[in-house]
Design a protein around this motif. Structure first.
Motif, mmCIF file in Angstrom:
data_model
loop_
_atom_site.group_PDB
_atom_site.id
_atom_site.type_symbol
_atom_site.label_atom_id
_atom_site.label_comp_id
_atom_site.label_asym_id
_atom_site.label_seq_id
_atom_site.Cartn_x
_atom_site.Cartn_y
_atom_site.Cartn_z
ATOM 1 N N THR A 434 0.851 -1.191 0.000
ATOM 2 C CA THR A 434 0.000 0.000 0.000
ATOM 3 C C THR A 434 0.886 1.240 0.000
ATOM 4 O O THR A 434 2.053 1.197 0.388
ATOM 5 C CB THR A 434 -0.934 0.041 1.217
ATOM 6 O OG1 THR A 434 -0.148 0.030 2.424
ATOM 7 C CG2 THR A 434 -1.880 -1.138 1.225
ATOM 8 N N THR A 464 -3.679 3.463 1.792
ATOM 9 C CA THR A 464 -4.661 3.166 0.756
ATOM 10 C C THR A 464 -6.077 3.223 1.309
ATOM 11 O O THR A 464 -6.384 2.600 2.325
ATOM 12 C CB THR A 464 -4.387 1.780 0.157
ATOM 13 O OG1 THR A 464 -3.080 1.776 -0.419
ATOM 14 C CG2 THR A 464 -5.406 1.440 -0.911
ATOM 15 N N THR A 598 -5.916 -2.836 -3.643
ATOM 16 C CA THR A 598 -5.179 -4.029 -4.003
ATOM 17 C C THR A 598 -6.119 -5.061 -4.601
ATOM 18 O O THR A 598 -6.883 -5.700 -3.901
ATOM 19 C CB THR A 598 -4.496 -4.607 -2.756
ATOM 20 O OG1 THR A 598 -5.428 -4.576 -1.692
ATOM 21 C CG2 THR A 598 -3.281 -3.813 -2.389
#
Length: 875
Positions: A434, A464, A598
């Motif tokens: 991240t 993130t 992700t």
């Protein structure tokens, strides 16, 4: 729920006949019957002979009320409310202070079963009709709750409470049972907001403002002491501090919080202080970049003895003599958040500016200078705690974690020491792969060490999912970083990731120094006899680094169970589920930072990997002799797992606690479970004994001295929490749970599954005898063997001869293997290293030990460095 309204005691006799949908289950409810016994028995204290297990749902901490004159003061300054369930009802109870130590050790925790054997009913003597149940004695619990496993919807269970009039009513408030307190604290620190009273950040509504009569910050210094109320202000928040809790027993303030903000207008910058009740209402709504319209504020002389952010906001003037105070009363401050679309250019409010530093220039920055950083996270340590020193109020612990982040400008990542920033969701949600932004970090540079960055009171962190709308998204260095990440492949970066495990930075210095004048040292040097009290005094996840003088008397290599995929297999499986779009990212620059999630997290997880059941594991020690290795190599094939050695076993396996005491499955006072990796001390068969001689060493004088020592401490060795794990997207939730502190409230996602280490095959158990030969202790030595180990960063990797003493001095086995290299490095086998242990005999050493309490009875004691007497300096 449908019990009757408030009733007098004589009316409660028919409570079971009340029209309640759960009435038919009341006879099966342990909690319901217990409260009924309090009323029917007319007693204050109730000893329970037949007890059923109840599950701990939540633990909540708050400051203890001050005791009356003459009453014994509590052993610590905090009290705990505990919510339990029997599967039918929930009940919120006070925990007797004599049981506080079980929470301190994380023995009582959310998600376990306990048995209540004695409780009492405590009336509030200053309030009519109020009281609560106090749990006074409990028995053992299970590591995984059987009660919670049967509950489908925890929120649907009604809450029980018995007030002073004897009826059962719902208790739904988010405030402590001791009515003198109005709010809860976070379970493990005092910095994080806790509870529903903290208003979350919400988009501001449109406002109409009267800006005909305004003042500027530059005019406020002359207004200090003025009898007239100052005119309204319009300012922008450019820095935000973490929360400060200043509560202490006897302080008659319900919400003793304070938070500093730096605000600016066209004339300069000034500090603004948010006080008391306004913190829960406004702290999470005032962020960097927020524009405020302020009325009814007061001015006071600025408090000079505090940290301040480094401000380079267009080189504006800073006013340090006066600060703006926003108070909940006398007068009540009025705050209005102005939406960004309603801020006209003519107000002249400066934009928020940043000072992003890149890794390649970190060495050139001055020590203690401030900077902002952005990087791709590659390593996240477990969360640990240290006790605040010099604190005059109630005891306080700081929570922190270490993070490695790369930005493409250097082969060396940023090493970040991040303390809790009053952003618990972000702090607990940092994981590899991240983007992490940290503001107002301070550079630290210690002798013989790489520079690292530590957080300050004004540090804010974003990862993130939290970047959207932040002012830094348009910063040129942020855009440059995003462009670099477009060149990366997730499959390659995943091989460089790790989560959790023992990690301490900076490493111990090359020379151990001690002051002749006052005995102070870089690492506190303690008497070996003090180690037991140091270990027993540790609280959950508390870390201490200490040094002792002594001799190494015995060493044994312990092989960890091989219950997971090999490193190469694990990497291949991760690559197989990596982001299919990782090589063709075409998202616009700022959108990449704001919206990137992700993608592998959406991949279907393997049930066999997500549902690992916790089982007891007995250590297997496998012994490989050089003769057997050579014989196999000459035969042209490798060793099979069965040929690697013999399994040690006893007819009865003892489970050893942290201080060497035998533990039992049925524990009093909530003592739970054995170590994750119990140690078996016996061997069977001549072959095992012969191999053991090759993988262990003992000083010839140790058998006699062992009989003479007054105390021999046996911590549990290496635990699953001691070792780093390779990051895997489909195990993200479990990896975060294991590396974070235990949750105050149980959730259905909480699990007791564990992941076996993939990077560590074994460790050395080192027996250290104190210099006065009165105390001995076992410590674990886990040498760094690969440059992929997060602990390798910053090690002085000068070549050495791989003797046991040189490995202990350097902390690693030479040369370090490269996990990304195709060629294998021939590292010495444990028996080769142990063959050199004789030089330790009668050698006076200083041993640096890292102590960390991992919860329950698990105390981690890791030896990180030893010093010969030639490496000691008196200054």
């Amino acid at each position: 729920m449908a019990c009757c309204a408030l009733m007098m005691p004589e009316e409660v006799q028919n409570i079971s006949a009340c029209s309640d949908p759960l009435t038919e289950n009341n006879q099966n409810s342990f909690l319901h019957s217990t409260l009924e016994q309090f009323f029917s028995a007319k007693t204050r204290t109730l000893k329970i002979d037949k007890t059923d297990a109840v599950a701990v749902i939540e633990l909540q901490r708050y400051l203890t009320e001050q005791q009356n004159v003459g009453q014994q003061q509590p052993p610590d300054s905090y009290s705990y409310d505990m919510t339990v369930t029997d599967g039918v009802w929930q009940a919120k109870c006070i925990l007797d202070r004599s049981l506080n130590h079980l929470i301190h050790k994380n023995i009582i925790r959310s998600g376990i079963d306990i048995n209540i054997t004695q409780c009492s009913f405590v009336y509030n003597e200053r309030r009519l009709g109020q009281g609560c149940v106090c749990i006074e004695k409990i028995e053992h619990g299970s590591k995984e709750s059987n009660v919670l496993r049967k509950i489908k919807d925890l929120d649907s269970l009604p809450m029980l409470s018995k007030d002073g009039f004897g009826n059962i009513v719902a208790l739904q408030s988010d405030s402590p049972l001791q009515v003198g307190r109005k709010h809860y604290l976070s379970l493990w620190n005092n910095e994080d907001p806790e509870g529903r009273l903290w208003v979350p950040d919400v988009p501001p509504s449109d406002v109409v403002l009267d800006v005909s009569k305004m003042t500027l910050l530059c005019d406020l210094e002359s207004s200090l002491g003025c009898m007239f109320r100052p005119l309204p202000l319009i300012v922008r928040v450019i820095h935000k501090s973490r929360l400060r809790y200043y509560g202490k027993p006897g302080l008659k303030i319900y919400y003793p919080y304070q938070a500093y903000f730096e605000v600016s207008d066209q004339s300069g910058t000034m500090s603004l202080v948010l006080w008391n009740e306004l913190c829960p209402e406004w702290y999470q709504r005032l962020n960097v970049g927020t524009v405020l319209y302020l009325q009814n504020y007061t001015l006071k002389q600025s408090y000079q003895n505090r940290s301040r952010p480094h401000i380079d906001n267009h080189r504006m003037k800073s006013f340090h003599s006066v600060e703006i105070c926003l108070n909940p009363r006398n007068p009540t401050a009025v705050l209005t958040v102005v939406p960004a679309k309603s801020v006209p250019p003519q107000w002249g409010l400066p934009e928020v500016s940043y000072q992003f530093a890149i890794r390649s220039e970190l060495e050139s920055l001055a020590s203690n200078s401030a900077c902002d950083v952005i990087g791709l996270v590659t390593f996240v340590s477990r969360v640990e705690r240290i006790k605040s020193k010099g604190n005059t109020g109630p005891e306080k612990y700081w929570t922190y974690r270490w993070v490695h982040a790369v930005d493409g400008t250097s082969n060396i990542p940023f090493i970040l020491e991040i303390f809790a920033t009053s952003q618990p969701e972000i702090f607990n949600g940092i994981y590899p792969m991240t983007y992490l932004v940290c503001t107002q970090m301070r550079k630290c540079q210690e002798q013989d060490s790489l520079p690292y960055l530590t957080s300050s009171c004004e540090t804010q962190i974003f990862t993130t999912g939290y970047h959207k709308g932040q002012p830094y998204v348009s910063d040129p260095r942020v855009k440059s970083f995003i462009q670099w990440t477009k060149t990366l492949k997730d499959s390659v970066m995943l091989k460089k990731t790790a989560v959790g495990g023992h990690y301490c930075f900076p490493h111990a210095p090359l020379i151990f120094t001690q002051s002749v004048a006052d005995g102070s040292a870089q690492v506190p040097l303690v008497a070996a006899n003090d180690l037991k009290s140091e270990m027993e005094g540790l609280r959950y996840r508390e870390h201490k680094r200490l040094a002792i003088q002594g001799q190494i008397m015995a060493v044994q290599y312990v092989t960890l169970p091989e219950e997971t995929l090999s490193d190469q297999q694990m990497v291949q499986s991760v690559v197989a589920v990596s982001d299919p779009h990782s090589d063709q990212r075409t998202v616009e620059v700022t959108e990449m930072l704001i919206n990137r999630e992700t993608a592998p997290s959406s991949v279907q997880s393997s049930p066999s990997r997500l549902k690992r059941k916790q089982t007891k594991r007995v250590i297997k020690r496998r012994y490989i002799t050089r003769a057997r290795m050579q014989e196999k190599r000459e035969a042209g094939h490798g060793l099979t797992e069965e040929e690697l050695g013999e399994e040690e076993s006893d007819s009865e396996t003892e489970e050893v606690g942290p201080l060497g005491k035998k533990t039992d499955q049925t524990r009093a006072s909530g003592q739970l479970g054995p170590s994750d990796i119990p140690q078996s001390e016996g061997t069977t068969g001549e072959r095992a004994v012969a191999d053991c001689d090759r993988t262990s060493w003992e000083s010839s004088s140790w058998p006699k001295q062992r009989r003479e020592v007054l105390e021999y401490l046996h911590p549990g060795g290496v635990y699953s929490e001691s070792l780093s794990q390779r990051f895997r997207f489909d195990d993200k939730t479990l990896l975060l749970q294991q590396s974070n502190l235990h949750a105050a409230r149980w959730t259905p996602e909480q699990t007791t599954d564990t992941l076996s280490p993939v990077t560590c095959k074994g460790y050395y158990k080192i027996t250290i005898l104190g210099i006065n030969q009165q105390m001995a202790i076992n410590a674990a030595f886990v040498p760094v063997m690969s440059s992929g180990d997060p602990r390798s960063l910053g090690l002085t990797q000068d070549p050495h001869d791989n003797t046991l003493l040189s490995c202990l001095s350097a902390g690693f086995i030479c040369p370090l293997a490269d996990p990304l290299s195709q060629s294998e490095v021939a590292l010495p086998e444990p028996e080769e290293i142990l063959a050199t242990a004789e030089e330790l005999k009668d050698t006076h050493l200083v041993c640096v030990l890292d102590l960390c309490h991992l919860g329950g009875e698990k105390v981690e004691v890791i030896i990180t460095k030893v010093y010969r007497m030639t490496d000691i300096a008196l200054v």
